[in-house]
Design a protein around this motif. Structure first.
Motif, PDB file in Angstrom:
ATOM      1  N   ARG A   1      28.789  19.513 -18.841  1.00  0.00           N
ATOM      2  CA  ARG A   1      28.003  20.172 -19.890  1.00  0.00           C
ATOM      3  C   ARG A   1      27.184  19.206 -20.737  1.00  0.00           C
ATOM      4  NH1 ARG A   1      32.276  24.663 -22.173  1.00  0.00           N
ATOM      5  NH2 ARG A   1      32.514  25.780 -20.217  1.00  0.00           N
ATOM      6  N   MET A   2      27.335  17.923 -20.518  1.00  0.00           N
ATOM      7  CA  MET A   2      26.609  16.937 -21.315  1.00  0.00           C
ATOM      8  C   MET A   2      25.108  17.062 -21.093  1.00  0.00           C
ATOM      9  SD  MET A   2      28.599  15.005 -23.195  1.00  0.00           S
ATOM     10  CE  MET A   2      27.600  13.568 -23.543  1.00  0.00           C
ATOM     11  N   ILE A   3      24.340  16.878 -22.157  1.00  0.00           N
ATOM     12  CA  ILE A   3      22.886  16.855 -22.051  1.00  0.00           C
ATOM     13  C   ILE A   3      22.458  15.599 -21.301  1.00  0.00           C
ATOM     14  CG2 ILE A   3      20.741  16.636 -23.371  1.00  0.00           C
ATOM     15  CD1 ILE A   3      22.136  18.359 -25.553  1.00  0.00           C
TER      16      ILE A   3
ATOM     17  N   TYR B   1      28.095  13.347 -30.593  1.00  0.00           N
ATOM     18  CA  TYR B   1      27.827  14.635 -31.221  1.00  0.00           C
ATOM     19  C   TYR B   1      27.842  15.742 -30.172  1.00  0.00           C
ATOM     20  CZ  TYR B   1      25.029  18.414 -33.291  1.00  0.00           C
ATOM     21  OH  TYR B   1      24.570  19.638 -33.712  1.00  0.00           O
ATOM     22  N   ASN B   2      27.231  15.480 -29.030  1.00  0.00           N
ATOM     23  CA  ASN B   2      27.207  16.462 -27.942  1.00  0.00           C
ATOM     24  C   ASN B   2      28.623  16.797 -27.476  1.00  0.00           C
ATOM     25  OD1 ASN B   2      25.842  16.590 -24.569  1.00  0.00           O
ATOM     26  ND2 ASN B   2      26.002  18.225 -26.050  1.00  0.00           N
TER      27      ASN B   2
ATOM     28  N   SER C   1      25.956   9.740 -19.443  1.00  0.00           N
ATOM     29  CA  SER C   1      26.920   9.319 -20.458  1.00  0.00           C
ATOM     30  C   SER C   1      28.272   8.998 -19.833  1.00  0.00           C
ATOM     31  CB  SER C   1      27.117  10.427 -21.495  1.00  0.00           C
ATOM     32  OG  SER C   1      25.938  10.658 -22.211  1.00  0.00           O
ATOM     33  N   ASP C   2      28.916   7.978 -20.353  1.00  0.00           N
ATOM     34  CA  ASP C   2      30.277   7.624 -19.961  1.00  0.00           C
ATOM     35  C   ASP C   2      31.223   8.416 -20.868  1.00  0.00           C
ATOM     36  OD1 ASP C   2      32.754   6.528 -19.448  1.00  0.00           O
ATOM     37  OD2 ASP C   2      32.078   4.440 -19.591  1.00  0.00           O
ATOM     38  N   VAL C   3      31.636   9.582 -20.400  1.00  0.00           N
ATOM     39  CA  VAL C   3      32.418  10.501 -21.219  1.00  0.00           C
ATOM     40  C   VAL C   3      33.759   9.888 -21.619  1.00  0.00           C
ATOM     41  CG1 VAL C   3      33.467  12.796 -21.317  1.00  0.00           C
ATOM     42  CG2 VAL C   3      31.251  12.482 -20.227  1.00  0.00           C
ATOM     43  N   THR C   4      34.361   9.116 -20.745  1.00  0.00           N
ATOM     44  CA  THR C   4      35.636   8.478 -21.072  1.00  0.00           C
ATOM     45  C   THR C   4      35.484   7.545 -22.269  1.00  0.00           C
ATOM     46  OG1 THR C   4      36.348   8.622 -18.770  1.00  0.00           O
ATOM     47  CG2 THR C   4      37.517   7.051 -20.171  1.00  0.00           C
TER      48      THR C   4
END
Length: 151
Positions: A73-75, A51-52, A79-82
């Protein structure tokens, strides 16, 4: 009469000080929000972190966003953005594409389906945390206080 925070966090002891009680209250609210979010977002087939990512991308739409910008920019910085992007792409909520100027960069863009999902979520998100129960003035005071303590 004991406060909700005192009843949840302390048995027969008082807090060391009011600031300690405040910190414990923030932690309690944080955990409650995480639990509610998990259940709420699961009904849409996404996680809070996904969601973020969608919110970040919607804020830049129609522009593409490099993966590194999303990471920054992740809260949840862990987190593993990939991996998050792979799952969102598998559900047609985003598209990923190589950057024309730098092949090492992957650009991401939210899809119409992703925007529509966020519009649906927006209808319910404010009632999820009882935000309608506080005034705009109280919300501003809380934001101001959180700004003072954010690291």
């Amino acid at each position: 009469m004991r406060s909700k925070i005192s009843r949840v966090l302390v048995s027969n002891q008082e807090f060391v000080c009011l600031k300690h009680k405040t910190l414990m209250g923030i932690m309690l609210v944080h955990n409650q929000i995480l639990q509610k979010n998990q259940k709420f977002f699961k009904s849409y087939g996404i996680s809070q972190q996904q969601y973020n990512v969608l919110r970040i991308l919607r804020g830049q739409y129609p522009e593409v966003v490099p993966m590194q910008v999303i990471r920054d920019r992740m809260i949840d910085k862990m987190s593993d953005v990939t991996r998050l992007a792979e799952r969102l792409e598998a559900n047609n909520l985003i598209v990923r594409k190589g950057n024309d100027q730098d092949k090492r960069i992957i650009d991401v863009q939210i899809t119409d389906k992703g925007i529509e999902m966020l519009r649906e979520i927006d209808k319910y998100i404010h009632t999820l945390w009882r935000l309608n129960d506080i005034s705009d003035a109280d919300a501003q005071v809380l934001c101001d206080i959180l700004e003072k303590i954010i690291v």
